[in-house]
Design an enzyme around this catalytic site. Structure first.
Site, short mmCIF file in Angstrom:
data_model
loop_
_atom_site.label_atom_id
_atom_site.label_comp_id
_atom_site.label_asym_id
_atom_site.label_seq_id
_atom_site.Cartn_x
_atom_site.Cartn_y
_atom_site.Cartn_z
N GLU A 161 -129.33 60.57 14.52
CA GLU A 161 -130.46 59.75 14.26
C GLU A 161 -131.54 60.18 13.30
O GLU A 161 -132.87 60.37 13.55
CB GLU A 161 -131.35 59.59 15.69
CG GLU A 161 -130.32 58.68 16.68
CD GLU A 161 -131.04 58.73 18.14
OE1 GLU A 161 -132.06 59.37 18.44
OE2 GLU A 161 -130.40 58.22 18.84
N GLU A 289 -124.35 56.68 21.80
CA GLU A 289 -125.22 56.52 22.97
C GLU A 289 -125.54 55.42 23.40
O GLU A 289 -126.01 54.31 22.59
CB GLU A 289 -126.72 57.18 22.67
CG GLU A 289 -126.65 58.88 22.32
CD GLU A 289 -128.06 59.27 21.93
OE1 GLU A 289 -128.76 58.64 22.20
OE2 GLU A 289 -128.11 60.43 21.13
#
Length: 347
Positions: A161, A289
């Site tokens: 991320e 995720e």
């Protein structure tokens, strides 16, 4: 519709796996209040966010529940000295957990986690390449050297991320940030491939900017040059609708039910877009995720998980559940499955 792209080593690795599981908030945990450069013992770091040390028994329970892959988030910053050298005691602990995953017959995704993302030292900027590029290269050289002989079931994931210098999530309007993000991927591929052994053809996973799924973010991604063809796995994350998936979601109306017509359309559109993205780059994709937090609404979470993973499978996409805290499907202290309904929906 599932991609018809010819089989590749990356696709073959993922094909038999029904679902993946994240060992969240454990090896990626960061001791709060620790000063930059302060040594943090492995056990103290691993338990900093209130999870017990991982055991092989716990990982066996994950395997027994039907999960075929474990994503192992690891934060390295508190275990590196001023020269960028990783504490051998931390590397030994990471090695131990990786080996347990592999010995249980699962695929392991090993990454560089909170070193990127909010407040991380890795950012999608030219300045970060200049200031920390050598540190990033050196970190991956050390990881690749330790695992140079680990087989094809160990996947390296470049970082987690990554954001621009202003920490924009989902997407950014800064074209230079996307370019810098893509450059990090090329550095990662070049560094790992140069480390010899299994690394010359190891399967690698690359995320979109912030692991986002917006049209702008997907279009800005470019595949790095790789001398080992067919060995890249793309990755994005998803926690939508946020008002359902999170206990707290700023600016979103919270709810504990899922299943409106819009909810179904949102997932349908997501996987249509991701299937096209995967096809464009001729590489498989995983949702690294996803999940929903417990609001004493297990049937609703089960319904959401089932539809999400069913549509993912239709698109040829593997999903990894984020597991810790209110997301937990397993009791880590008791080392057992506590949400069998949701696990069954996943696998």
């Amino acid at each position: 519709m599932k991609s018809e792209t010819s089989s590749t080593p990356a696709r073959e690795l993922l094909a038999p796996i029904r679902a993946g599981w994240n060992l969240g908030n454990t090896l990626d945990a960061v001791k709060r209040g620790a000063k930059p450069g302060e040594y943090v013992p492995p056990r103290e770091a691993e338990t900093a966010w209130h999870n017990p040390p991982v055991t092989r028994t716990m990982l066996r329970a994950v395997c027994d529940a039907g999960f075929g892959a474990v994503r192992l988030p690891v934060t390295w910053a508190q275990h590196m000295d001023g020269n960028g050298l990783v504490d051998p005691r931390w590397m030994d602990r990471v090695d131990e957990v990786v080996r347990w995953v592999l010995e249980e017959g699962m695929v392991c995704f090993l990454n560089v986690h909170h070193d990127a993302g909010a407040h991380g030292w890795l950012q999608a900027t030219d300045a970060c390449h200049r200031d920390f590029g050598a540190r990033f290269d050196g970190l991956w050289r050390q990881i690749a050297a330790r695992f140079r002989d680990a087989g094809e079931h160990l996947v390296f994931e470049a970082f987690n991320e990554m954001l621009d210098g202003r920490e924009h999530w989902t997407e950014t309007e800064d074209a230079a940030a996307y370019a810098a993000h893509n450059r990090w991927h090329q550095r990662f591929v070049d560094t790992v491939r140069a480390c010899g052994g299994e690394n010359e053809h190891r399967i690698l996973s690359l995320q979109t900017y912030s692991a986002g799924n917006s049209a702008r973010t997907l279009s800005a991604f470019s595949m790095p040059r790789d001398p080992a063809p067919g060995r890249i796995i793309l990755q994005t994350h998803n926690y939508d609708p946020q008002g359902f998936c999170w206990l707290r979601a700023e600016g979103r109306e919270l709810r504990d039910t899922w299943g409106t017509a819009e909810d179904y359309r949102e997932i349908d559109t997501l996987f249509s877009d991701l299937a096209a993205f995967s096809e464009k780059h001729r590489a498989p994709l995983v949702i690294g995720e996803f999940g929903s937090e417990d609001k004493q609404n297990t049937p609703q979470r089960q319904k959401h998980a089932a539809y999400f993973t069913d549509k993912a499978r239709e698109a040829g996409i593997l999903c990894f559940w984020w597991d810790c805290g209110h997301f937990s499907l397993f009791d880590r202290h008791e080392e057992k499955l506590i949400r069998p309904e949701i696990a069954k929906a996943l696998v």
